[in-house]
Design a protein around this motif. Structure first.
Motif, short mmCIF file in Angstrom:
data_model
loop_
_atom_site.label_atom_id
_atom_site.label_comp_id
_atom_site.label_asym_id
_atom_site.label_seq_id
_atom_site.Cartn_x
_atom_site.Cartn_y
_atom_site.Cartn_z
N LYS A 1 36.90 -106.70 -0.53
CA LYS A 1 37.48 -107.93 -0.79
C LYS A 1 37.39 -108.49 0.73
CE LYS A 1 40.52 -111.67 -2.11
NZ LYS A 1 41.63 -112.21 -3.21
N ILE A 2 37.72 -107.94 1.82
CA ILE A 2 38.10 -108.17 3.10
C ILE A 2 36.94 -108.26 3.92
CG2 ILE A 2 39.03 -107.29 5.33
CD1 ILE A 2 41.00 -109.19 3.36
N VAL A 3 35.69 -106.86 3.76
CA VAL A 3 34.63 -107.24 3.87
C VAL A 3 33.41 -107.81 3.65
CG1 VAL A 3 35.13 -104.59 5.44
CG2 VAL A 3 33.99 -105.18 3.09
N ALA A 4 33.65 -108.34 2.53
CA ALA A 4 33.21 -109.92 2.41
C ALA A 4 32.35 -110.61 2.37
CB ALA A 4 33.45 -109.88 1.16
N LYS A 5 33.23 -111.06 4.10
CA LYS A 5 33.00 -112.58 4.76
C LYS A 5 32.80 -111.79 5.98
CE LYS A 5 37.22 -112.67 7.44
NZ LYS A 5 38.16 -113.57 7.41
N TYR A 6 32.66 -110.84 6.30
CA TYR A 6 31.96 -110.41 7.70
C TYR A 6 30.16 -109.78 7.18
CZ TYR A 6 36.97 -109.88 9.47
OH TYR A 6 38.15 -109.98 9.50
N THR A 7 30.11 -111.20 7.33
CA THR A 7 28.26 -110.91 7.44
C THR A 7 27.77 -110.61 9.00
OG1 THR A 7 27.96 -113.13 7.87
CG2 THR A 7 28.37 -112.41 5.07
N PRO A 8 26.86 -110.44 8.86
CA PRO A 8 25.97 -109.90 10.22
C PRO A 8 26.24 -111.19 11.09
CG PRO A 8 24.94 -109.04 8.78
CD PRO A 8 25.43 -109.24 7.81
N ASP A 9 25.63 -112.18 10.69
CA ASP A 9 25.87 -113.45 11.40
C ASP A 9 27.33 -113.65 11.67
OD1 ASP A 9 22.96 -113.72 11.05
OD2 ASP A 9 23.29 -114.65 9.04
N TYR A 10 27.98 -113.78 11.26
CA TYR A 10 29.85 -114.04 11.69
C TYR A 10 30.04 -113.26 12.81
CZ TYR A 10 34.42 -114.65 10.66
OH TYR A 10 35.52 -114.17 10.91
N VAL A 11 29.73 -111.85 12.25
CA VAL A 11 30.48 -110.88 13.09
C VAL A 11 29.35 -111.30 14.54
CG1 VAL A 11 30.34 -108.22 13.86
CG2 VAL A 11 30.78 -109.30 11.44
N ALA A 12 28.10 -111.81 14.23
CA ALA A 12 27.36 -111.58 16.21
C ALA A 12 27.88 -112.74 17.04
CB ALA A 12 25.96 -111.93 15.70
N GLY A 13 28.72 -113.33 16.05
CA GLY A 13 29.88 -114.27 16.11
C GLY A 13 30.37 -113.93 17.53
N ILE A 14 30.73 -113.40 16.89
CA ILE A 14 32.14 -112.98 16.90
C ILE A 14 31.93 -112.06 17.97
CG2 ILE A 14 34.54 -110.95 16.91
CD1 ILE A 14 34.33 -112.35 13.95
N THR A 15 30.97 -110.61 18.42
CA THR A 15 31.47 -109.69 18.98
C THR A 15 29.93 -109.84 19.91
OG1 THR A 15 28.94 -108.39 16.97
CG2 THR A 15 31.22 -108.49 16.66
N GLY A 16 29.00 -110.63 19.88
CA GLY A 16 27.25 -110.50 20.71
C GLY A 16 26.09 -109.64 20.24
N VAL A 17 26.75 -108.63 18.97
CA VAL A 17 25.63 -107.86 19.32
C VAL A 17 24.93 -108.54 17.80
CG1 VAL A 17 25.45 -105.96 17.42
CG2 VAL A 17 27.30 -106.13 18.88
N PRO A 18 23.52 -108.98 18.09
CA PRO A 18 22.56 -109.31 16.70
C PRO A 18 22.86 -108.65 15.65
CG PRO A 18 21.82 -108.87 18.88
CD PRO A 18 23.20 -107.97 19.22
N ALA A 19 22.56 -109.68 15.09
CA ALA A 19 22.95 -109.18 13.40
C ALA A 19 21.63 -108.45 13.07
CB ALA A 19 22.22 -110.43 13.07
N ASP A 20 20.26 -108.45 13.24
CA ASP A 20 19.68 -107.66 12.94
C ASP A 20 19.85 -105.64 13.59
OD1 ASP A 20 18.28 -109.56 11.69
OD2 ASP A 20 16.28 -109.62 12.93
N ASP A 21 20.31 -106.29 15.01
CA ASP A 21 21.25 -104.76 15.47
C ASP A 21 22.18 -104.02 14.24
OD1 ASP A 21 19.38 -104.39 17.19
OD2 ASP A 21 20.45 -105.59 19.08
#
Length: 527
Positions: A102-122
């Motif tokens: 349930k917690i990780v559901a919101k951590y989509t690659p696009d959302y995480v890319a905004g936090i981390t700076g890592v491209p979503a495809d990577d």
């Protein structure tokens, strides 16, 4: 480490996060390179800096410092979304998965890319590689733990390993790499404020009774003690009056050194026991000279839980003695008789009071090292943990939300500072800076800065700069190199002339109480 060092070369995929393995653990780093080159293992490297392992990696993720939790949640989001998880393993051997899911559901690659700076495809590529390549080994070090939420990141590593069924299997596991040769052994023996040997909690009535009986005392304290940073805070307040420091150099290794110095000077008594007079020893009221590793008998327990014999090869100089002898003589003069004749006597006591060491004897260690748990003398030792079941029964998934670091860059302090080690020096260089060859290889402290940042600030390679945080300023020579990303500088902590820990943030992880060495905000100016 849940697994063994040799298991690394059996992994089909290795995920190395927060570990500059080739410089900090070069023997293990060689194993990683052999796994990739000779055995075809896949390698995912997660580190803000372009470390040596990046040259061998199939995927390199370079997150902003302090964003490990978000990135790991993002990797797990992809694995669950694409149905790549080990469903039967999760059902049979774990609990708590729905809450974590349930917690990780919101951590989509696009959302995480905004936090981390890592491209979503990577992020997607790394997730698929770890989940689909076969048995996976996770390696991590202080780049994961030395944060204000380092414990959360460790739990995320465990979540990821269990998600893909990689705990309790050969070649898999969650494998923290210890930074010094006997850190594991020191922790095993109770050199922590909340446990007796073998992690038996001091708050447990049963544990206290067992050790009271073994040591012949009427009562042992039931309250956990303080960690290093907490001790310094208490010393500055006047709540801690005396401090006994063995084999540690907090005047170089602890965060916010100005505060550390003030705390040590506020003590009524400072005793330092070490093999050389270091920066901390120069402040001591009493210095007790101890024997080095080659001058005493005993055991080391290394990062893979392997207990190995240490044998005296030469005599200690002058009046230096083994640590156990110093402590025993001091204890006797304070009214408690430690009647050990030799180091082997202590090993016998360890086996008697430490269940995981119960089957370990000097006689067995003469032939080879043994990995704990080793519960009896017939037991061969344990190559990897949690083989058929977790030590707690079922593996526990932990729902972890990302929280940012205690201190982030702003207009006044626009750069991230992260710290670590270099290959040629060890910890606070109490020993390595006495080696002519090592000093010739790496003679002075360097602050690594990205060429783009250096050009903006008018900084030349080899020129002096000042690095300033909210706690202090250090003058250091710049190394203009593409190893750190833009917006981040890296400094090592081996050199007292440019003591990076004058700058670092003493903010603590609320659980592990480790300081946030890896992230603080600084400004940089050309001298």
């Amino acid at each position: 480490m849940t697994n063994s060092i040799e298991d690394i070369e059996l992994a089909k995929v290795i995920l190395a996060i927060g570990t500059n393995t080739t410089e900090n653990h070069p023997v293990i780093g060689s194993g990683v390179k052999r796994a990739v080159r000779l055995r075809g293992s896949k390698l995912v490297v997660i580190d803000p800096r372009k470390i040596g392992l990046v040259d061998f990696a199939d995927v390199w993720l370079s997150p902003r410092p302090g964003t490990n939790v978000a990135l790991l949640n993002g990797i797990m989001n992809v694995i669950i979304d694409e149905n790549l998880q080990a469903r039967q393993y999760i059902a049979d051997r774990t609990e708590g998965f729905p809450a974590m899911e349930k917690i990780v559901a919101k951590y989509t690659p696009d959302y995480v890319a905004g936090i981390t700076g890592v491209p979503a495809d990577d992020i997607r590529k790394a997730a698929r590689l770890y989940a689909q390549s076969g048995t996976g080994s996770i390696l991590y070090a202080m780049g994961v733990t030395q944060h204000s939420h380092g414990t959360d990141a460790v739990k995320c590593c465990a979540n990821l390993a269990m998600l893909c069924g990689n705990v309790g299997v050969e070649g898999g596991g969650v494998n923290p790499l210890r930074g010094q040769n006997n850190v594991q052994g020191a922790c095993d023996m109770g050199a922590l404020p909340n446990v007796f040997p073998a992690y038996q909690p001091v708050v447990s009535d049963e544990s206290r009774k067992n050790f009271e009986d073994a040591w012949g005392v009427s009562s042992l304290p039931a309250n956990p003690g303080l960690t290093i940073v907490e001790i310094m805070d208490a010393a500055q307040r006047g709540d801690v009056k005396a401090l006994y420091i063995m084999g540690e150099n907090p005047m170089l290794s602890d965060p916010d050194l100005s505060h550390v110095e003030a705390a040590l000077k506020n003590l009524d008594l400072l005793i330092v026991q070490d093999i050389f007079l270091n920066e901390t020893g120069r402040l001591a009221d009493v210095v007790l000279p101890s024997a080095c590793f080659a001058e005493k008998d005993g055991t080391f327990t290394n990062t893979e839980r392997r207990v190995q014999r240490v044998r005296r090869a030469v005599d200690p100089p002058a009046e230096a003695k083994a640590d156990w002898q110093i402590l025993s003589e001091l204890s006797a003069r304070m009214g408690y008789n430690m009647s050990y004749v030799c180091a082997e006597d202590i090993m016998r006591e360890i086996a008697a009071v430490t269940p995981s060491y119960a089957g370990i004897t000097y006689e067995r260690l003469d032939r080879e090292g043994l990995q704990w748990p080793c519960p009896n003398v017939e037991h061969p030792g344990t190559k990897y943990l949690h083989r058929e079941r977790f030590s707690r029964g079922l593996g526990l998934f932990s729902p972890i939300e990302y929280q940012h670091s205690d201190e982030l860059p702003d207009e006044d302090y626009p750069f991230f500072l992260t710290t670590g080690r270099v290959l040629y020096h060890f910890h606070t260089s109490t020993m390595t800076r006495r080696s002519k060859g090592l000093v010739e290889r790496y003679p002075e402290s360097l602050a690594e800065i990205n060429p783009v940042d250096a050009e903006k600030l008018g900084i030349r390679d080899g020129a002096f700069i000042t690095v300033t945080s909210r706690r202090g300023t250090v003058k250091v020579k710049a190394s203009v190199i593409d190893t750190p990303p833009e917006g981040t500088i890296f400094m090592n902590f081996h050199f007292s002339e440019a003591a990076v820990n004058l700058l670092t943030n003493p903010a603590l992880d609320p659980v592990g109480k480790i300081p946030e060495y890896k992230v603080c905000a600084v400004r940089i100016e050309a001298v």
